[in-house]
Structures are given as C-alpha cells and as structure tokens.
Design a protein around this motif. Structure first.
Motif, PDB file in Angstrom:
ATOM      1  N   VAL A 193      22.742  26.736  21.776  1.00 51.15           N
ATOM      2  CA  VAL A 193      22.145  27.773  22.621  1.00 51.15           C
ATOM      3  C   VAL A 193      21.074  27.187  23.527  1.00 51.15           C
ATOM      4  O   VAL A 193      21.051  27.440  24.732  1.00 51.15           O
ATOM      5  CB  VAL A 193      21.568  28.894  21.741  1.00 51.15           C
ATOM      6  CG1 VAL A 193      20.830  29.922  22.588  1.00 51.15           C
ATOM      7  CG2 VAL A 193      22.685  29.566  20.952  1.00 51.15           C
ATOM      8  N   ARG A 194      20.198  26.388  22.958  1.00 51.09           N
ATOM      9  CA  ARG A 194      19.091  25.821  23.746  1.00 51.09           C
ATOM     10  C   ARG A 194      19.606  24.914  24.853  1.00 51.09           C
ATOM     11  O   ARG A 194      19.034  24.852  25.940  1.00 51.09           O
ATOM     12  CB  ARG A 194      18.151  25.057  22.813  1.00 51.09           C
ATOM     13  CG  ARG A 194      16.823  24.659  23.454  1.00 51.09           C
ATOM     14  CD  ARG A 194      15.921  24.014  22.424  1.00 51.09           C
ATOM     15  NE  ARG A 194      15.476  24.954  21.402  1.00 51.09           N
ATOM     16  CZ  ARG A 194      14.800  24.614  20.311  1.00 51.09           C
ATOM     17  NH1 ARG A 194      14.493  23.344  20.099  1.00 51.09           N
ATOM     18  NH2 ARG A 194      14.428  25.526  19.446  1.00 51.09           N
ATOM     19  N   GLU A 199      26.742  31.071  24.354  1.00 55.29           N
ATOM     20  CA  GLU A 199      25.870  32.157  23.944  1.00 55.29           C
ATOM     21  C   GLU A 199      25.987  32.395  22.437  1.00 55.29           C
ATOM     22  O   GLU A 199      27.040  32.145  21.839  1.00 55.29           O
ATOM     23  CB  GLU A 199      26.227  33.438  24.697  1.00 55.29           C
ATOM     24  CG  GLU A 199      25.994  33.361  26.191  1.00 55.29           C
ATOM     25  CD  GLU A 199      24.546  33.070  26.549  1.00 55.29           C
ATOM     26  OE1 GLU A 199      23.644  33.527  25.818  1.00 55.29           O
ATOM     27  OE2 GLU A 199      24.315  32.388  27.552  1.00 55.29           O
ATOM     28  N   PRO A 200      24.938  32.908  21.792  1.00 57.97           N
ATOM     29  CA  PRO A 200      24.984  33.146  20.340  1.00 57.97           C
ATOM     30  C   PRO A 200      26.143  34.032  19.904  1.00 57.97           C
ATOM     31  O   PRO A 200      26.760  33.782  18.873  1.00 57.97           O
ATOM     32  CB  PRO A 200      23.637  33.807  20.062  1.00 57.97           C
ATOM     33  CG  PRO A 200      22.735  33.341  21.148  1.00 57.97           C
ATOM     34  CD  PRO A 200      23.603  33.207  22.357  1.00 57.97           C
ATOM     35  N   GLU A 228      16.629  32.415  18.657  1.00 54.31           N
ATOM     36  CA  GLU A 228      16.567  31.454  19.762  1.00 54.31           C
ATOM     37  C   GLU A 228      17.247  32.019  21.003  1.00 54.31           C
ATOM     38  O   GLU A 228      16.733  31.926  22.124  1.00 54.31           O
ATOM     39  CB  GLU A 228      17.255  30.154  19.345  1.00 54.31           C
ATOM     40  CG  GLU A 228      17.259  29.061  20.396  1.00 54.31           C
ATOM     41  CD  GLU A 228      15.978  28.275  20.416  1.00 54.31           C
ATOM     42  OE1 GLU A 228      15.754  27.573  21.420  1.00 54.31           O
ATOM     43  OE2 GLU A 228      15.201  28.356  19.444  1.00 54.31           O
ATOM     44  N   GLY A 229      18.421  32.623  20.806  1.00 53.31           N
ATOM     45  CA  GLY A 229      19.153  33.193  21.934  1.00 53.31           C
ATOM     46  C   GLY A 229      18.393  34.315  22.604  1.00 53.31           C
ATOM     47  O   GLY A 229      18.398  34.454  23.832  1.00 53.31           O
ATOM     48  N   ARG A 230      17.707  35.129  21.813  1.00 54.11           N
ATOM     49  CA  ARG A 230      16.914  36.234  22.359  1.00 54.11           C
ATOM     50  C   ARG A 230      15.775  35.694  23.223  1.00 54.11           C
ATOM     51  O   ARG A 230      15.535  36.179  24.336  1.00 54.11           O
ATOM     52  CB  ARG A 230      16.337  37.062  21.204  1.00 54.11           C
ATOM     53  CG  ARG A 230      15.376  38.155  21.622  1.00 54.11           C
ATOM     54  CD  ARG A 230      16.112  39.367  22.112  1.00 54.11           C
ATOM     55  NE  ARG A 230      15.225  40.273  22.833  1.00 54.11           N
ATOM     56  CZ  ARG A 230      15.601  41.434  23.319  1.00 54.11           C
ATOM     57  NH1 ARG A 230      16.841  41.847  23.167  1.00 54.11           N
ATOM     58  NH2 ARG A 230      14.761  42.196  23.964  1.00 54.11           N
ATOM     59  N   THR A 281      21.563  41.682  23.086  1.00 51.24           N
ATOM     60  CA  THR A 281      21.679  40.420  22.347  1.00 51.24           C
ATOM     61  C   THR A 281      22.341  40.627  20.994  1.00 51.24           C
ATOM     62  O   THR A 281      22.171  39.834  20.072  1.00 51.24           O
ATOM     63  CB  THR A 281      20.291  39.783  22.148  1.00 51.24           C
ATOM     64  OG1 THR A 281      19.427  40.737  21.516  1.00 51.24           O
ATOM     65  CG2 THR A 281      19.687  39.358  23.472  1.00 51.24           C
ATOM     66  N   PRO A 318      23.099  38.356  27.809  1.00 58.08           N
ATOM     67  CA  PRO A 318      22.619  36.986  28.046  1.00 58.08           C
ATOM     68  C   PRO A 318      23.623  36.143  28.832  1.00 58.08           C
ATOM     69  O   PRO A 318      23.234  35.318  29.659  1.00 58.08           O
ATOM     70  CB  PRO A 318      22.407  36.439  26.637  1.00 58.08           C
ATOM     71  CG  PRO A 318      22.105  37.655  25.805  1.00 58.08           C
ATOM     72  CD  PRO A 318      22.977  38.730  26.387  1.00 58.08           C
ATOM     73  N   LYS A 319      24.904  36.340  28.584  1.00 55.12           N
ATOM     74  CA  LYS A 319      25.926  35.564  29.289  1.00 55.12           C
ATOM     75  C   LYS A 319      25.898  35.853  30.794  1.00 55.12           C
ATOM     76  O   LYS A 319      26.016  34.940  31.620  1.00 55.12           O
ATOM     77  CB  LYS A 319      27.311  35.869  28.725  1.00 55.12           C
ATOM     78  CG  LYS A 319      28.419  34.973  29.268  1.00 55.12           C
ATOM     79  CD  LYS A 319      29.735  35.267  28.578  1.00 55.12           C
ATOM     80  CE  LYS A 319      30.793  34.246  28.977  1.00 55.12           C
ATOM     81  NZ  LYS A 319      31.062  34.205  30.420  1.00 55.12           N
ATOM     82  N   ARG A 322      23.020  34.117  32.328  1.00 61.08           N
ATOM     83  CA  ARG A 322      23.234  32.670  32.441  1.00 61.08           C
ATOM     84  C   ARG A 322      24.200  32.330  33.562  1.00 61.08           C
ATOM     85  O   ARG A 322      23.959  31.427  34.358  1.00 61.08           O
ATOM     86  CB  ARG A 322      23.777  32.114  31.115  1.00 61.08           C
ATOM     87  CG  ARG A 322      23.935  30.597  31.100  1.00 61.08           C
ATOM     88  CD  ARG A 322      24.676  30.111  29.868  1.00 61.08           C
ATOM     89  NE  ARG A 322      26.090  30.481  29.925  1.00 61.08           N
ATOM     90  CZ  ARG A 322      26.972  30.147  28.993  1.00 61.08           C
ATOM     91  NH1 ARG A 322      26.595  29.486  27.916  1.00 61.08           N
ATOM     92  NH2 ARG A 322      28.239  30.502  29.107  1.00 61.08           N
TER      93      ARG A 322
END
Length: 353
Positions: A193-194, A199-200, A228-230, A281, A318-319, A322
């Motif tokens: 993820v980082r 994505e998670p 982490e994803g959040r 998320t 999140p995707k 990104r």
C-alpha cells in the motif's frame, strides 16, 4: 521418424550463441539435438545439466536468477495447454527454436514480489522455491525449484522484464500462504500500500478468497494494512484539494442537527456550499459479510439523510484518488459550483471529529 529424431542436425557448438542458455527438450530437438546427444552432454561432470524435468541448462555451473525463472516457466508450460490463445504456439518452431512461449502460466509468490520491486522481498537467488501459478486442471507437480500453485481462474499477467507475473494482490496472497512470520507478512502488506502497488481492498479480497484471514498473524497485518491505506487515502485527498485549487474545506468533522441527532462523520466539508466528501475505505473480510453489509447500509442511510437535508455527498474510493485524482477534483468542483443553483441546505452543526 520418432520423437527422438532431430529436425535438422547441427553442431552443438552453435548453442553457445543462444542468448539464454536454458532450453526444453523440444527446443533442443528443434536445434537438431537428439535425445542421445542431450543425455551425453548431461552425464555426470558433463557440460550440461537437467535443471527440471524436460528443462536443461547448457552450462555446468549454478543457474542465474534469470535462468531459474525461465526454467520454472518452461517446466510449467511443457505439453498441451487446455486453452491456448489463438495464434500463440505452444511448441518452438525451427525458425524460432528458443523463443520462450509462456501461455497460461505466471510467476507468483515471493519471487513475483521481488520482480514487482518490493524492497522487503528476498533476493531471487536466495529463494529455494519459485512459485508458478497454473490452471487447476494442469497435470503438473512441484519439483526441484518449481512449486506449483493452482487456481480456478488465472488473473491477467503483468509483464515484468519480459516475464509473465501475477498481479500484486494475487502475488501477496500466494506469498502470505507460505509465511508464518508475522513481521514479514506485515512488512509485505504495508509496502504494497505504501509503495502504491495496490489498494488495501484488493489485497483483502485475495486474502479472503485464499481463506487466509483465519490466521491471527494475517488478521493483525490486515488491520495495520487498512489503517495504513486509510492514512494514505486521506493524504491524497489533502493533496487533491491543494494541487487542483479547490477551496479549503473543514477536515474530519461530525455533523449534527441543532439539538438533534448525530448525522455522521465526513472527511471533508464545505459549509457554505453544503458539499461533503466521504472516503470509502471499506474492505471485504471473510466471515464478516453481515458486518460489511451493515456498514454499507449505514453509508447509504447517512448519504440519503444528508441529501434530504440539501447536502451533496461525493463518495470517493482510494483507488479513484490514486488513479484519477484530476477527475475526482473535477467532480468535487462541479458539486461546489452547482451549489448556487440549489435550494439552501438545512442548518447543521459542524463539530471536530
């Protein structure tokens, strides 16, 4: 003519010019090497060696990491394939006797993570086994450095340095299945993820399908992954507002009706325009289907309630942040501009979350 008869006898020295010195028995045959000649070259102390069944290394020393990768792919690709893509040969031709053709096989597991560029994955030469993903019905067994991983549905491979490699979420699931070290699992999932690899939600989906979320150390790593994803998604949302010139919202707030009930938390809110952004998320969890459905129902109820009060809610994953940040900024900007044409929203109290 039988299957041991070479197609066009040629001196063996021409094989020294082959770019990658690992070939299958069929490819050697296409080069004019009979089975007897091949076996003579592979005698103890000879110049060649058999690295896997039907796959030969044309030098006596240990294989390079590249040679091992091609060797396991060649081993997994030997023989007829159940659904070969139209126009893709499964056997070498006399014109291209050493051209690698890897249909319906791909590298997965730790070796694939290394190929995808994971810093926390081990060096290729340090791996005792290389995992190869194949269709469930293929008649293959794990042997030597090749470990066969079967699947009912092959994902679309991603080419990495000319090799077919499974997508990161699937690769992670196959790697985690073989790992008992909680620290290693956590580092790999966090880096996924980082490092922007995926994505998670995609990782959790693969771990769920692989039935790995019954393992406590995997569950702990997933909890860290989701946190982490959040955090990464929130940072992307801050960057979207800044880079695309959106007006500053109030961040991470709760809304309430005056003297009334709690309306829910929001990641960003523009009070003057009554526009809100909410990050989705959520990630599916094995054995938590009812919880997931309940959470989604809560999302839906909150959104419908806010919209009845005249508040526009922009739902962003999140995707999307990104992969299409500019597009999401346009959606938010459009909602802000449309506020002037809407009836005024109900008065709500904005509180820090």
């Amino acid at each position: 003519m039988n299957h041991n008869t070479p197609l066009s006898p040629r001196p063996l020295r021409h094989l020294a010019k082959v770019h990658r010195r690992v070939l299958t028995a069929a490819q050697l045959r296409a080069h004019g090497v009979s089975a007897a000649e091949r076996d003579e070259q592979c005698r103890p102390g000879g110049p060649w060696q058999q690295i896997l069944p039907g796959v030969f290394l044309l030098h006596p020393g240990p294989p390079t990491s590249e040679e091992r990768l091609h060797a396991v792919l060649m081993y997994a690709t030997r023989g007829p394939l159940p659904q070969t893509a139209p126009g893709v040969p499964t056997q070498p031709t006399a014109q291209e006797p050493h051209r690698p053709v890897y249909a319906e096989v791909m590298i997965t597991g730790l070796a694939a993570l290394t190929l995808h560029g994971f810093a926390s994955a081990p060096a290729l030469l340090s791996l005792e086994k290389i995992d190869i993903l194949v269709p469930r019905m293929r008649r293959l067994r794990s042997t030597g450095c090749a470990r066969i991983v079967r699947t009912a549905a092959l994902p679309t491979p991603e080419p990495v340095t000319g090799l077919p490699v499974a997508p990161v979420p699937r690769v992670l699931a196959d790697a985690v299945a073989e790992l008992a070290d909680a620290g290693v699992v956590r580092r790999l999932l966090t880096e996924a993820v980082r490092g922007g690899h995926c994505e998670p939600a995609a990782v959790v989906k693969e771990l769920t399908q692989a039935r790995l979320l019954s393992r406590p150390h995997v569950v702990d790593a997933v909890d860290s992954l989701l946190a982490e994803g959040r955090a990464i998604a929130e940072n992307r949302l801050y960057r979207m507002v800044r880079e695309y010139g959106l007006p500053d919202p109030v961040w991470n707030v709760d809304l309430r009706l005056p003297g009334g009930p709690h309306l829910g938390g929001l990641d960003a809110y523009w009070p003057e325009q009554a526009v809100a952004v909410e990050l989705d998320t959520r990630a599916p969890r094995q054995g938590h289907r009812q919880d997931d459905d309940a959470l989604w129902s809560e999302y839906t109820r909150k959104r419908e309630h806010l919209e009845r009060l005249g508040i526009t809610v922009v739902h962003i994953t999140p995707k999307k942040l990104r992969d299409a940040m500019e597009q999401q900024a346009t959606v938010v900007r459009t909602a802000l501009m449309a506020a002037v044409d809407r009836d005024p929203a109900a008065y709500v109290v904005v509180l820090p979350r």
